[in-house]
Write a protein that holds these residues in place. Structure first.
Motif, PDB file in Angstrom:
ATOM      1  N   UNK A   1       5.467   3.872   9.684  1.00 48.47           N
ATOM      2  CA  UNK A   1       5.172   2.850  10.370  1.00 48.47           C
ATOM      3  C   UNK A   1       4.140   1.868   9.869  1.00 48.47           C
ATOM      4  N   UNK A   2       4.307   0.598   9.768  1.00 47.84           N
ATOM      5  CA  UNK A   2       3.253  -0.304   9.297  1.00 47.84           C
ATOM      6  C   UNK A   2       2.441  -0.275  10.373  1.00 47.84           C
TER       7      UNK A   2
ATOM      8  N   UNK B   1      10.312   6.974   0.158  1.00 46.88           N
ATOM      9  CA  UNK B   1      11.185   6.443  -1.023  1.00 46.88           C
ATOM     10  C   UNK B   1      11.866   5.155  -0.517  1.00 46.88           C
ATOM     11  N   UNK B   2      12.457   5.130   0.682  1.00 50.85           N
ATOM     12  CA  UNK B   2      13.053   3.838   1.061  1.00 50.85           C
ATOM     13  C   UNK B   2      11.913   2.929   1.572  1.00 50.85           C
ATOM     14  N   UNK B   3      11.021   3.364   2.037  1.00 48.91           N
ATOM     15  CA  UNK B   3       9.916   2.273   2.439  1.00 48.91           C
ATOM     16  C   UNK B   3       9.451   1.784   1.129  1.00 48.91           C
TER      17      UNK B   3
ATOM     18  N   UNK C   1      -0.212   1.517   6.062  1.00 46.49           N
ATOM     19  CA  UNK C   1       1.146   2.117   6.483  1.00 46.49           C
ATOM     20  C   UNK C   1       0.880   3.804   6.527  1.00 46.49           C
ATOM     21  N   UNK C   2       1.530   4.570   7.551  1.00 47.91           N
ATOM     22  CA  UNK C   2       1.556   5.752   7.659  1.00 47.91           C
ATOM     23  C   UNK C   2       2.808   6.555   7.953  1.00 47.91           C
ATOM     24  N   UNK C   3       2.961   7.864   7.914  1.00 49.50           N
ATOM     25  CA  UNK C   3       3.883   8.635   8.098  1.00 49.50           C
ATOM     26  C   UNK C   3       3.616   9.225   9.598  1.00 49.50           C
ATOM     27  N   UNK C   4       4.845   9.437  10.350  1.00 57.57           N
ATOM     28  CA  UNK C   4       4.755  10.257  11.433  1.00 57.57           C
ATOM     29  C   UNK C   4       5.829  11.324  11.711  1.00 57.57           C
TER      30      UNK C   4
ATOM     31  N   UNK D   1       0.615  -1.177   0.050  1.00 61.09           N
ATOM     32  CA  UNK D   1       0.134   0.045   0.006  1.00 61.09           C
ATOM     33  C   UNK D   1       0.757   1.284   0.102  1.00 61.09           C
ATOM     34  N   UNK D   2       0.385   2.436  -0.793  1.00 60.14           N
ATOM     35  CA  UNK D   2       1.015   3.753  -0.676  1.00 60.14           C
ATOM     36  C   UNK D   2       0.659   4.203   0.457  1.00 60.14           C
ATOM     37  N   UNK D   3       1.859   5.097   1.062  1.00 58.53           N
ATOM     38  CA  UNK D   3       1.430   6.041   2.137  1.00 58.53           C
ATOM     39  C   UNK D   3       0.814   7.164   1.751  1.00 58.53           C
ATOM     40  N   UNK D   4      -0.536   7.461   2.306  1.00 62.15           N
ATOM     41  CA  UNK D   4      -1.203   8.615   1.913  1.00 62.15           C
ATOM     42  C   UNK D   4      -1.476   9.387   3.224  1.00 62.15           C
ATOM     43  N   UNK D   5      -1.351   8.900   4.352  1.00 66.30           N
ATOM     44  CA  UNK D   5      -1.681   9.497   5.787  1.00 66.30           C
ATOM     45  C   UNK D   5      -0.578   9.905   6.495  1.00 66.30           C
TER      46      UNK D   5
END
Length: 287
Positions: free
Chosen positions: A209-210, A147-149, A124-127, A2-6
């Motif tokens: 984070x997953x 990009x590394x994720x 998956x999401x960013x913090x 899944x792409x990181x959207x949130x």
């Protein structure tokens, strides 16, 4: 994958390092030049491709919500006065898609992230932590991590090698390098202060984070201060599956620290085309 959207931005802390200002003003709303700290963080997320942002707030943080909301009276006044450049600035801020939830009890970063579980919805999401502003001319810090994720498909922890003494404790990483490009396998994390941290790799306030982090956070025991630490959850996760660290390129400012805040104010002002020449002249004369 899944792409990181949130993205999640924890902003519920008391900001004790900036008292007495933060008695009535959220630390995230303290400006660097003419823009509050949290706006730099939100803009980094958007520039990295994030579509939805959740800010974890706490008591006395209403000013954050007001900042990203519309202000009809102000917009009308600016339009009537012909101050269209300011009107455009105000309207651009209110277009950002920001959601809010309150952390009812100050139980640490791990608990703040747990508040976001329903918003994340098994993605998956960013913090992005509001105390760390990272300047890079070409690629935002969070985009580097995302990009590394996309390459490894696992939890990523942003880090940088510390240069010079750090007056405050840092989360120092224990890891094993797997690539010359700055990617390592996360093993452990420990606190270090001052000279103990020189030349070592320290966690930044940037993570991908997953969603299995939520189940782990619920199992983490509170520390001696009653806080649930994200670092403890990452240790558990690393014992089960791959967790990676990624060296982030860019200039980091810990704007919760007074000296770093002053550095950020000066250096961001010197990057502004309309300010840099006159401000540099002033600084040279003053020094």
């Amino acid at each position: 994958m899944k792409l990181i959207r949130k993205a999640v931005i924890p902003a519920a802390g008391y900001g004790t390092r900036f008292l007495p200002a933060t008695k009535s003003i959220p630390k995230e709303m303290i400006p660097i030049v003419d823009k509050p700290v949290i706006q730099y963080i939100v803009e980094e997320a958007i520039q990295s491709g994030i579509e939805e942002i959740l800010v974890i707030t706490g008591h006395g943080k209403r000013a954050i919500e007001d900042h990203f909301d519309t202000n009809v009276e102000l917009e009308y006044h600016l339009r009537q006065q012909g101050k269209l450049q300011y009107l455009e600035l105000v309207q651009e801020i209110s277009k950002i898609n920001v959601h809010y939830i309150r952390q009812k009890h100050m139980r640490g970063l791990g608990d703040a992230i747990l508040c976001a579980e329903s918003f994340i919805d098994n993605e998956p999401f960013a913090v992005l932590l509001g105390d760390d502003i990272i300047y890079h001319e070409q690629e935002p810090a969070m985009h580097q991590l995302m990009r590394m994720y996309n390459k490894y498909g696992a939890t990523m922890v942003g880090c940088q090698t510390l240069n010079g003494n750090q007056a405050v404790p840092r989360n120092i990483l224990q890891s094993v390098a797997i690539e010359k490009t700055g990617i390592s396998r996360f093993l452990n994390v420990e606190k270090a202060v001052g000279h103990e941290a020189d030349g070592k790799s320290a966690m930044l306030g940037r993570y991908v984070l997953t969603p299995d982090i939520f189940e782990i956070l619920r199992r983490v025991q509170p520390d001696e201060n009653g806080e649930i630490r994200l670092a403890d959850a990452l240790k558990i996760m690393a014992s089960r599956q791959a967790v990676y660290t990624c060296q982030i390129e860019g200039k980091r400012y810990d704007v919760g620290n007074q000296l770093d805040y002053l550095k950020a104010t000066v250096e961001y002002a010197l990057r502004r085309p309309e300010l840099k020449d006159a401000f540099r002249t002033y600084l040279n004369q003053y020094i």
